[in-house]
Design a protein around this motif. Sequence first.
Motif, PDB file in Angstrom:
ATOM      1  N   VAL A  20       6.057   2.842  -0.694  1.00  7.35           N
ATOM      2  CA  VAL A  20       4.960   1.963  -0.280  1.00  7.35           C
ATOM      3  C   VAL A  20       5.275   1.392   1.091  1.00  7.35           C
ATOM      4  O   VAL A  20       6.402   1.451   1.591  1.00  7.35           O
ATOM      5  N   LYS A  72       0.718  -1.556  -7.326  1.00  8.49           N
ATOM      6  CA  LYS A  72       0.019  -2.667  -7.966  1.00  8.49           C
ATOM      7  C   LYS A  72       0.959  -3.468  -8.873  1.00  8.49           C
ATOM      8  O   LYS A  72       0.949  -4.708  -8.870  1.00  8.49           O
ATOM      9  N   ASP A 126       0.840  -1.190   0.000  1.00  6.82           N
ATOM     10  CA  ASP A 126       0.000   0.000   0.000  1.00  6.82           C
ATOM     11  C   ASP A 126       0.876   1.242   0.000  1.00  6.82           C
ATOM     12  O   ASP A 126       1.857   1.310   0.748  1.00  6.82           O
ATOM     13  N   ASP A 186       0.268   4.572  -6.377  1.00  7.72           N
ATOM     14  CA  ASP A 186      -0.749   3.510  -6.422  1.00  7.72           C
ATOM     15  C   ASP A 186      -0.475   2.548  -7.574  1.00  7.72           C
ATOM     16  O   ASP A 186      -0.521   1.322  -7.398  1.00  7.72           O
TER      17      ASP A 186
END
Length: 759
Positions: free
Chosen positions: A569, A180, A121, A176
């Motif tokens: 992250v 991913k 995240d 983001d």
Amino acid sequence: MASLGLLQYRSAADLQADEQAEAQRIRDEQERRRQLVESSLGAHIRRSWESAKMAKQEVEYRLLDCLRRRKGEYDPDKLTAIRKEGGAEIYMMLTATKCRAAAAWIRDIMMPANEKPWGLDPTPVAEVPDAYLRPLAAQIQAQAQQMQQQGQPVDMAALVEQAREQIRQAVQEKADDAAKRHEDVIEDQLAEGGWDEAFEAFIDDFVTYPAAFLRAPILRRVPTLAWLEGWQPIKTETIRPEFERVSPFDLYPSPDATSVDDGAYLIERARFTRGQLNQLMGIGQGSGYNDEAIRRVLEQYGQGGLRDWLWTDGERAELEGRGHEWLTPGDTIDGLIYSGGAQGVTLLQWGVSPDEIEDPLAEYEIEAILIGQHVIRVRINRDPLERRPYHKASFQPVPGSFWGQAIPELMADIQDVCNATARSLVNNLAISSGPQVEVYEDRLQPSEDPTDIYPWKIWRTKDSAVTGNNRALNFFQPQSNAAELLSVYDQFERRADDATNIPRYIYGNERIGGAGNTASGLSMLMESANKGIKDAIRHIDRGVLRRVIGALWLHNMQFSDDQSIKGDVNVVARGSSAMLIREQTHQLREQFLQLTANDYDMGIIGHDGRRKLLDSIAEKLDMPGLIPSEEQMQQNLASQQEAQQAQAKIEQAKAQAEIAEKQARAQKYGADAGQVQADVVQTQTETEAARQMAPLEAQKLLAEIAKLIAETRRSTDGGAGLEGAGPAGRIPGGAAPGGAAQGRAGGVPRQPGEVPRQR
């Protein structure tokens, strides 16, 4: 002539000789440094190894005891005592049942089919790279100049804040996307590096031993397949991270260690094959492997192997099903993998290259591998946080101790009591299974064998020399205590549920009772049991999963060439909450799907939101490809809109045609409006006349019916019926004979308005 003025001339032979001398000097220096490393660092690793072995003796007894209880075998001393007393040697596998149930439970949570118990995240406020900050000043300056040229007031503070906010949003979106993509990369590395196999073995150790260990990531050169034109396979080699389970028997922490990172050192006793050592060659200078030292190890130990036996190896091999190792020398080569800290001066004295030591007074974390007398690897740990590549978790940690408590230890007393009760039960059942016989051999005939007993046997006896009731055989039945022993066993078996937080109904035992007899009660019991197992899984999250994923993320951030996966992250371990996430979230999604199935909510979430919700539910149900993608959905919506527009045009054309037809009918009906009005007036007049004539017609009808009845009677009894018809010769109903009411031929009454037929 060697020189002229300031210029120096050397021949090619002299230059070649100087180069050879310099190369020889470098080789001699490397050899001297290697020998110094092998003598100094090797001696240090050996001293640390002896100290760690001595400190671990008590723990090795615990490890063997846990493995025996898991395998269902007694300690050798205890087994000798049981055999000395005689009787049953039964071992109740209660510990094995609890360990298997816990392992299956943890695998179900930590290794789901369509999910992963970890994630990446972005941080709440991602760091802004310099690449975004550099053009910020030029952009603000250009915008301010444009506003000044247009005559607008310039607020530099507002412009700077607006630009910063735009950059923060852009960076957050980039983070983001990077998170991913990085998740996909790490998931691929886990699949190719053998994560599933290593983690399954780790879970078995976790429920069996006081601590379980994983080593990751391990960079190895492994063979892979590549495809040429025409799909022709070709063997290639690549360096990739791999994962290994480390047996608790093979890990030796320093006596002062409470975790894998805080001790002075950590030593793993490893076994290498010739193939594994060959894979370590050629990885590169940055890995720290010495190809020359590896070759010497293969030359010295490649044929006969190298085994450094310990006192626990024999029983451990028997319990693990490898008892044949004592009969064969084997081809494996034992080595010591050392992870520990050392001062820069000490490393220089050990022969480490000065290029790797920035500060001689600083503390460095090193990794070294010692095989025999050869140090095949020396490398400074480049982890920014100096974390060692070992990860540990215990089922129940003990604060301030390196080793925790395992399930076999938590229920050790209960297992011993159950074993003792079961042995007593079996012995008692054996003794009380038949009668005991008392024999007076002087009363038996010499041909009789007192041990030969069978139904309907006739015993041949002699007279007794003693007066009184002195029978030759006496039978008596020993008492059976089976019911009491079974009750004791059941009570202690239930205590094992409390000791381990693994109740029996978790693994399918139907004897629950109480609240477990109802669905809601069983659900409450399951939720209570989940608290205990979630606490154990939380230890795996913190000690293993988060560290392994973090190490892979750091490795990719440092060495990967793919810039699209790099971002600010955090590693999120979801194992402890996976149970609630999987069940509660799925139920809430289904409820939300039902609650929003109306036009009002659809106007809020839209078709795209509905598609995402359906896609998430279909993914959990393992139905890939059922829900269309966003692009496909847009195409479907466009097609539906075109079809609706075409249908609307058709309906509009139909409506216009119906309106024209109605107008034409209205015009036609308008021409005949007078005639229609006359017909209506005439119909009303006729209706009123009929209403007025209705009573007269009714009277005529009654008269005709009375006349018809009178004629029928006369024809039947020759007129006699008239005298008995009623008083004054009248017919019932008030009609006089021969009156106006006449019947029709055949007895059918005349309808109203019908003219009577003349006779």
